[in-house]
Design an enzyme around this catalytic site. Structure first.
Site, short mmCIF file in Angstrom:
data_model
loop_
_atom_site.label_atom_id
_atom_site.label_comp_id
_atom_site.label_asym_id
_atom_site.label_seq_id
_atom_site.Cartn_x
_atom_site.Cartn_y
_atom_site.Cartn_z
N SER A 209 34.58 29.68 13.36
CA SER A 209 35.50 30.62 14.03
C SER A 209 36.66 30.98 12.87
O SER A 209 36.51 31.33 11.76
CB SER A 209 35.47 30.31 15.37
OG SER A 209 36.19 31.67 16.02
N GLU A 335 26.17 35.28 18.81
CA GLU A 335 27.55 34.75 18.76
C GLU A 335 28.19 35.21 19.88
O GLU A 335 29.11 34.50 20.77
CB GLU A 335 28.16 35.23 17.45
CG GLU A 335 27.57 34.56 16.19
CD GLU A 335 28.20 33.25 15.98
OE1 GLU A 335 29.37 32.87 16.66
OE2 GLU A 335 28.01 32.64 14.94
N HIS A 462 28.45 31.64 20.25
CA HIS A 462 29.57 31.10 19.44
C HIS A 462 30.06 29.64 19.56
O HIS A 462 30.24 29.35 20.96
CB HIS A 462 31.02 32.01 19.57
CG HIS A 462 31.76 32.04 18.55
ND1 HIS A 462 31.72 32.26 17.24
CD2 HIS A 462 33.19 31.52 18.70
CE1 HIS A 462 32.72 32.13 16.61
NE2 HIS A 462 33.78 31.73 17.47
#
Length: 505
Positions: A209, A335, A462
């Site tokens: 991230s 995601e 994610h």
């Protein structure tokens, strides 16, 4: 005979005592004492926790590049994790401190068979450049899952939110202090890692991230040429819309005003005079949640192209000029799942997105169309052709219907923003780096554990792959799942892939 027996007993006693003695490593900064840890599977490691890699960025050093730490004269006791970095909102890091620039080292207890030393993997945490910490990862699980593969694992902190990325948009306060912290950590590692049995010429940085975007940024900075040899950006790229825009200048102007510094000649000095809590309170007046709503730029504070950390007119040019390294770039198959529906860290006041759980349960084509028109097909972006652009986007994604068996438009909603925020930036970065002569490998992580609570969606959201390396995270910013028996093969495969890449490229 009696004398020999006595010597034997003394030898045995000394040996047993040494096995229980805490490890001490001597570095150019001073001695560092850690702790011994044996994993449930019997692998012996040594942990050195909370080592300062820079001077505390407080008082006059706030909003400045980090400086090397002052050497210590007595043994540094590195036996416990230290503070998270101060940020906002307090619900995520109420115990945060500006004195937070520390790193943690976990190494095999036995020396490496390779005379060059162990390969080193440096973890850069995620959290939208606003939250997160090296503290939030289970270091005993990391020892079991990663260090047992005979590598040295290091996790680092870096300044966050207003403390790490405030900028006036000028040379007075160019910003990107959190990225400079990461470089300072890598410089410190180069100076001390051989003392810990590591190979300074075989350092891999990896992150997810905002950590993945940080890794991507670090590959573009000329000062990092000799600081690491390989990079693993996971679900994050410097090309992502949330990882570099000048919107952070506008956000910083809001901080200046909220802190009462707008009418002063030296804004930075005014902000330096404020306490940590005063900066946090001022920030909370305009940024009440971790992520923003109704847009593709999710982050309030983030890096920017500043002419200092970043050299070049554009990222494409910087990639062409960047040192040649091996890259292993990755994304998850869906995601945007954890950002799609209103939750703990999303703005509850979003008009169009994220959506409510109730809307998600009955998401229609009309809902999808409204979001595309209001968020993507705007007059600011396309002028008089805004409506046509929105319709083209809708028609394109409707050609992907066959990829999903249920909740089709809900999945298309997640897919379009997965593409914008994560997939396209990562793929574009990979292609640009290949064109520039760099070796790039790519993965897509799609495994969904049985314990997944995102029953409306298919695919891996994610941060899904983090459980493979660290087990459940301590901070519930991203959801992660304990790995059950049905996932052991996935866990082993992911760790093997990353560790083997770090060792051999």
């Amino acid at each position: 005979m009696l004398y020999n027996i006595l010597l034997l007993f003394i030898f045995i006693a000394v040996t047993l005592t040494k096995s229980n003695v805490n490890p001490i490593v001597t570095t150019e900064y001073g001695k560092i004492e850690g702790i011994n840890y044996e994993t449930p599977n019997g692998f012996k490691t040594e942990m050195f926790l909370g080592i300062p890699f820079a001077k505390p960025p407080i008082n006059e050093l706030r909003f400045e590049k980090p400086l090397p730490p002052t050497p210590w004269t007595s043994t540094l006791h590195a036996k416990s994790l230290k503070s998270r970095c101060a940020t906002y909102p307090d619900i995520m890091t109420s115990d945060g401190s500006e004195d937070c620039l520390t790193l943690n080292i976990i190494k095999p207890a036995a020396p490496s068979d390779d005379p060059s030393g162990y390969s080193v993997m440096v973890w850069i945490h995620g959290g939208a450049f606003v939250v997160g910490s090296a503290v939030d990862y289970n270091h005993t699980e990391t020892a079991e899952r990663m260090v047992s593969h005979e590598i040295i694992f290091i996790s680092i902190n870096y300044r966050l939110g207003p403390f790490g990325f405030f900028t006036t948009g000028t040379s007075e306060a160019p910003g990107n202090y959190g990225l400079w912290d990461q470089i300072e950590a890598l410089k410190f590692i180069q100076k001390i890692i051989r003392d810990f049995g590591g190979n300074p010429k075989n350092v891999t940085i990896f992150g997810e991230s905002a950590g993945g975007a940080s890794v991507s940024w670090l590959t573009l900075n000329p000062e990092t040429k000799d600081l690491f040899s390989r990079a693993i950006p996971m679900s994050g790229s410097a090309l992502a819309p949330w990882a570099h825009t000048n919107e952070v200048v506008e956000t910083s102007l809001k901080l200046i005003e909220a802190a009462g510094c707008q009418n002063l000649s030296n804004v930075k000095e005014c902000l330096k005079s404020k306490s940590t809590d005063e900066i946090k309170v001022a920030t909370s007046k305009f940024a009440k949640t971790v992520l923003k709503a109704d847009g593709v730029n999710l982050a309030n504070f983030h890096p920017r192209i500043d002419g200092d950390f970043f050299h070049g007119f554009c990222i494409d040019e910087a990639i062409q000029n960047a040192p040649k390294r091996d890259h292993f770039i990755g994304i998850c198959s869906q995601e945007h799942i954890i950002f799609a529906i209103k939750g703990t860290f999303t703005d509850p006041n979003g008009k169009y997105m994220p959506i409510t759980p109730e809307k998600a349960s009955n998401f229609s084509r009309e809902d999808f169309s409204e979001i595309v028109h209001k968020i993507l097909g705007t007059k600011e972006a396309y002028g008089a052709k805004a409506n046509d652009a929105a319709e083209d986007i809708i028609k394109f994604y409707e050609t992907q219907n066959s990829a999903y068996e249920r909740n089709i438009y809900l999945h298309l909603y997640a897919q379009v923003f997965s593409d914008i925020s994560f997939n396209i930036p990562a793929i574009r970065e990979a292609k640009l780096k290949v064109a520039a002569g760099q070796n790039v490998y790519f993965y897509v992580y799609s495994f969904v554990p049985e314990s997944s609570n995102h029953h409306l969606f298919d695919g891996a959201g994610h941060a899904s792959e983090l459980s493979n390396f660290f087990g459940p995270m301590r901070l519930n910013f991203f959801y992660t799942f304990p790995m059950k028996k049905d996932a052991e093969k996935v866990q082993k495969t992911m760790v093997d892939l990353l560790v083997n890449f770090a060792k051999n490229g």
